[in-house]
Design an enzyme around this catalytic site. Sequence first.
Site, PDB file in Angstrom:
ATOM      1  N   LYS A  91       0.816  -1.207   0.000  1.00  8.60           N
ATOM      2  CA  LYS A  91       0.000   0.000   0.000  1.00  8.60           C
ATOM      3  C   LYS A  91       0.857   1.267   0.000  1.00  8.60           C
ATOM      4  O   LYS A  91       2.046   1.239   0.316  1.00  8.60           O
ATOM      5  CB  LYS A  91      -0.963  -0.020   1.194  1.00  8.60           C
ATOM      6  CG  LYS A  91      -2.049  -1.082   1.026  1.00  8.60           C
ATOM      7  CD  LYS A  91      -3.102  -1.030   2.110  1.00  8.60           C
ATOM      8  CE  LYS A  91      -4.193  -2.061   1.834  1.00  8.60           C
ATOM      9  NZ  LYS A  91      -5.229  -2.096   2.888  1.00  8.60           N
TER      10      LYS A  91
ATOM     11  N   ARG B 146      -2.782 -10.210   5.413  1.00  5.83           N
ATOM     12  CA  ARG B 146      -3.211 -10.401   4.020  1.00  5.83           C
ATOM     13  C   ARG B 146      -2.111  -9.855   3.099  1.00  5.83           C
ATOM     14  O   ARG B 146      -1.779  -8.663   3.180  1.00  5.83           O
ATOM     15  CB  ARG B 146      -4.531  -9.667   3.790  1.00  5.83           C
ATOM     16  CG  ARG B 146      -5.143  -9.818   2.419  1.00  5.83           C
ATOM     17  CD  ARG B 146      -6.486  -9.097   2.357  1.00  5.83           C
ATOM     18  NE  ARG B 146      -7.118  -9.215   1.054  1.00  5.83           N
ATOM     19  CZ  ARG B 146      -6.873  -8.403   0.035  1.00  5.83           C
ATOM     20  NH1 ARG B 146      -6.015  -7.390   0.175  1.00  5.83           N
ATOM     21  NH2 ARG B 146      -7.497  -8.573  -1.118  1.00  5.83           N
TER      22      ARG B 146
END
Length: 265
Positions: A209, A244
């Site tokens: 991210k 994740r």
Amino acid sequence: MTWSGTGVMGILNVTPDSFSDGGQHISLPAALASARAMREAGVLVLDIGGESTRPGAEPVPAETELDRVLPVVRGLADAGVLLSVDTLKPEVAHAALRAGAHLVNDVGGLRDAEMRRVCAGAGAPACVMHMQGEPRTMQHRPRYGDVVAEVFGFLREQAALARGAGVPDVLLDPGIGFGKTREHNLTLLRALPQLTAGPDGVLVGVSRKRLIDHLAEVPVAADRDPGTLALHLHAARTGAALVRAHAAAAHVQALRVQTALDSPE
């Protein structure tokens, strides 16, 4: 199912436009090959998504999402690994659970009563994630009075609502990068022990991210796996039940090493 320590949820995006790996798994053979490699590496869950939820992403029709997701779920139904469907749509969740998925990963936080009914009716656990706004708008000046109190409070409230509707179990995901600034994200990550101390398992997903770019100046998403590992190892040390990740095999290896270091002789 129960497990000890921190498990890995491997990301399998069967979309053309995901922010890091869009298009890599758009063909069924490629998706199945990647899924089997993650299974052999030791992932606990495979998370299959047919709609991108990156900042600014446009929604896709349910029919398109189903066309992407269902062949993969059916192809992996007997693969010996837990399957999660990453979707906002109750109709997609319902069809995927009927096809062999075990878990619903709802970035909408189970706000939709129909999604709660779908999970309850199938006896399927769900992941409740926090997101301020929607993917198209969530990074347009997100604001909080107290980000920890608001995000963690929302997750606990939604968990109680889900259980009251008959959902058998929940995971809580603070939604790093979903309607949060750099400082919001860091504050939530530092406060994880407050969330993991509760009765529900916690899932943390910071894979590739933009937060990592903000912290370490890594503009290309595919180059952010080292920063991802650092943040996910922090999450594991604070008690997260799942992380994740795109680089699933590397995470399994790193977590095994950390578990060995932490275990008494």
